[in-house]
Design an enzyme around this catalytic site. Structure first.
Site, mmCIF file in Angstrom:
data_model
loop_
_atom_site.group_PDB
_atom_site.id
_atom_site.type_symbol
_atom_site.label_atom_id
_atom_site.label_comp_id
_atom_site.label_asym_id
_atom_site.label_seq_id
_atom_site.Cartn_x
_atom_site.Cartn_y
_atom_site.Cartn_z
ATOM 1 N N CYS A 51 2.786 -7.636 -0.521
ATOM 2 C CA CYS A 51 2.047 -7.016 0.654
ATOM 3 C C CYS A 51 3.177 -6.075 1.192
ATOM 4 O O CYS A 51 4.381 -6.002 1.565
ATOM 5 C CB CYS A 51 2.944 -9.020 1.813
ATOM 6 S SG CYS A 51 2.743 -7.685 3.313
ATOM 7 N N CYS A 54 5.370 -6.963 4.179
ATOM 8 C CA CYS A 54 6.630 -7.783 4.389
ATOM 9 C C CYS A 54 8.059 -6.774 4.142
ATOM 10 O O CYS A 54 8.029 -5.678 3.662
ATOM 11 C CB CYS A 54 7.050 -8.691 2.831
ATOM 12 S SG CYS A 54 5.762 -9.867 3.563
ATOM 13 N N HIS A 114 6.005 -14.013 6.086
ATOM 14 C CA HIS A 114 4.029 -13.597 5.517
ATOM 15 C C HIS A 114 3.270 -14.829 5.926
ATOM 16 O O HIS A 114 1.645 -14.413 5.873
ATOM 17 C CB HIS A 114 4.388 -13.406 3.697
ATOM 18 C CG HIS A 114 3.836 -12.829 3.412
ATOM 19 N ND1 HIS A 114 2.591 -12.124 3.728
ATOM 20 C CD2 HIS A 114 2.201 -13.344 2.504
ATOM 21 C CE1 HIS A 114 1.561 -11.835 2.970
ATOM 22 N NE2 HIS A 114 1.121 -12.830 2.279
ATOM 23 N N ASN A 154 -6.337 -8.098 15.055
ATOM 24 C CA ASN A 154 -7.966 -9.123 14.210
ATOM 25 C C ASN A 154 -7.264 -10.155 12.835
ATOM 26 O O ASN A 154 -6.393 -9.561 12.226
ATOM 27 C CB ASN A 154 -7.850 -7.850 13.708
ATOM 28 C CG ASN A 154 -8.406 -7.105 14.633
ATOM 29 O OD1 ASN A 154 -9.355 -7.345 15.206
ATOM 30 N ND2 ASN A 154 -9.269 -5.444 14.077
ATOM 31 N N SER A 162 -7.421 -6.285 6.429
ATOM 32 C CA SER A 162 -6.285 -6.951 5.362
ATOM 33 C C SER A 162 -5.811 -7.211 4.593
ATOM 34 O O SER A 162 -5.356 -7.139 3.792
ATOM 35 C CB SER A 162 -6.871 -4.857 4.492
ATOM 36 O OG SER A 162 -5.947 -4.671 5.715
ATOM 37 N N HIS A 165 -0.384 -10.939 6.466
ATOM 38 C CA HIS A 165 1.131 -11.134 7.301
ATOM 39 C C HIS A 165 0.279 -11.069 8.975
ATOM 40 O O HIS A 165 -0.484 -10.262 9.163
ATOM 41 C CB HIS A 165 1.551 -9.795 6.635
ATOM 42 C CG HIS A 165 3.356 -9.308 6.847
ATOM 43 N ND1 HIS A 165 4.576 -10.117 5.972
ATOM 44 C CD2 HIS A 165 3.692 -10.131 8.220
ATOM 45 C CE1 HIS A 165 5.263 -10.206 6.573
ATOM 46 N NE2 HIS A 165 4.878 -9.760 7.796
ATOM 47 N N HIS A 167 0.539 -9.564 11.678
ATOM 48 C CA HIS A 167 0.347 -8.093 12.723
ATOM 49 C C HIS A 167 -0.827 -7.965 13.064
ATOM 50 O O HIS A 167 -1.458 -8.907 13.058
ATOM 51 C CB HIS A 167 0.153 -7.739 11.490
ATOM 52 C CG HIS A 167 -0.990 -6.863 10.972
ATOM 53 N ND1 HIS A 167 -1.010 -7.919 9.694
ATOM 54 C CD2 HIS A 167 -1.905 -6.155 11.371
ATOM 55 C CE1 HIS A 167 -2.474 -7.347 9.377
ATOM 56 N NE2 HIS A 167 -2.821 -6.041 10.032
ATOM 57 N N GLN A 169 -2.153 -4.597 16.247
ATOM 58 C CA GLN A 169 -2.606 -3.142 16.138
ATOM 59 C C GLN A 169 -2.238 -2.679 17.657
ATOM 60 O O GLN A 169 -2.983 -3.200 18.201
ATOM 61 C CB GLN A 169 -4.172 -2.459 15.385
ATOM 62 C CG GLN A 169 -3.816 -3.055 14.176
ATOM 63 C CD GLN A 169 -4.928 -2.231 12.993
ATOM 64 O OE1 GLN A 169 -5.235 -0.922 13.353
ATOM 65 N NE2 GLN A 169 -6.042 -3.299 12.951
#
Length: 349
Positions: A51, A54, A114, A154, A162, A165, A167, A169
């Site tokens: 990943c 990570c 993760h 998202n 994609s 993990h 996250h 934006q």
């Protein structure tokens, strides 16, 4: 003419955008018809050496992540916006028009783990995410070349994410994007016409009605908006009037962290899956001086309709006419409201 909105087709107006949605409740009296499969539980490791988000791993462009312990933020290696942009152009017929757009794209890792999502994190960890969002809004908003700061997440591969993990934006743009700009205009006009904040009044009316309320705490209310387009579209709204997240008190930031977790658990419990969605924060453009009309809020746009694999698509009339839904906002709110607040993965057998 009948006033029974639960039985007849009708249009609902979105005062934030000025758009309409067609609601056709007569098409399905029981929105949960048909087989509902039990989805397989995807078990992710706490750390994945492949990943690129990570701690300690190397990202695609060669940069190495630090051994971070909570929130980690970095400039996106594949940004949609650049510091430089092309020049503007417009032909004499106003048919071919280009305006420059520059900006900054950042990635916000919510946790070093993760295998977590916001709905599976502890309140103190989510509070650090809230603080990071506020800090980024302030930092980026002070830049001369930034006019708007869009924070979003998202979640799930069907939403184009994609990497699993946890996250989100941040895209900070030179100009205000179309949808926040529309909300800015509609809120400004409502205040001028009615003498009160659009979303303050909307929250008051929804709390009186109760039908579309999912839950509330001291500072926030979670609801399915009257004009919802997506099957389980929801909003998180502060009860007090404020234009941006940076206006939150420490106690209100704690309440927001709690609300984000509670909303995420309900989504996950709905179809017993890690629920996909696009979530975004709309708040005042940081440099606008006249912001009394702005009431910041969070939108959730989830695509799932009947199960973990059956989702809504915008097709046919919706692409050519206007959005349409069969399940009413009231039905969706009841479905979400009636779910337990204990995550399905924590219940045991």
């Amino acid at each position: 003419m009948s006033n029974n909105f639960e039985d007849y087709p009708h249009k609902r107006f979105n005062p934030l955008t000025g758009e309409w949605v067609l609601v056709s409740p007569h098409r399905t009296k029981r929105p949960w018809q048909g087989k509902q499969e039990k989805p397989a539980v995807n078990t992710l490791p706490a750390y994945d050496d492949k990943c690129y988000l990570c701690p300690g791993n190397t990202r695609n462009q060669g940069a190495s992540n630090p051994d971070y312990k909570d929130v980690f933020i970095f400039d996106n290696d594949f940004p949609a916006l650049l510091h430089e942009s092309v020049g503007g152009f417009c032909d004499e017929d106003n048919l071919f028009k280009v305006e420059p757009e520059s900006g900054i794209c950042r990635v916000v890792c919510f946790s070093p783990r993760h295998d977590l999502t916001l709905s599976r994190m502890q309140p103190e960890a989510v509070r650090k995410v809230v603080d990071a969002w506020c800090e980024q809004y302030s930092e980026l908003g002070e830049r001369e070349d930034i006019g708007y700061v869009q924070i979003f997440e998202n979640r799930g591969d069907i939403m184009g994410c994609s990497n699993p993990h946890p996250h989100g934006q941040i895209w900070a743009t030179r100009s205000t994007p179309v949808i926040p700009e529309s909300e800015d205009k509609r809120q400004r006009e409502y205040l001028a016409e009615k003498g009160k904040c659009l979303l303050c009044r909307y929250v008051e009316r929804e709390l009186e009605n109760k039908k579309r309320i999912i839950f509330e705490n001291d500072s926030f209310v979670a609801l399915v908006p009257f004009w919802a387009v997506w099957p389980f579209e929801t909003m998180l709204l502060p009860k007090a009037h404020m234009g941006a997240m940076v206006d939150l008190t420490p106690a209100q930031r704690d309440d927001l962290a709690e609300a984000l977790i509670r909303m995420g658990i309900r989504f996950d419990n709905l179809f017993e899956t890690s629920f996909p969605y696009s979530m975004g924060i709309h708040q005042r453009p940081p440099k606008n001086k006249d912001n009394k009309h702005w009431h910041w809020h969070i939108h959730y746009y989830p695509p799932l309709l009947r199960s973990a694999t059956v989702k809504k698509f915008m097709v046919g009339f919706e692409m050519l006419g206007m959005p349409q839904r069969d399940i009413t906002a009231e039905q969706s709110a009841k479905q979400l409201r009636d779910l337990p607040e204990e995550h399905y993965l924590d219940r045991g057998e």
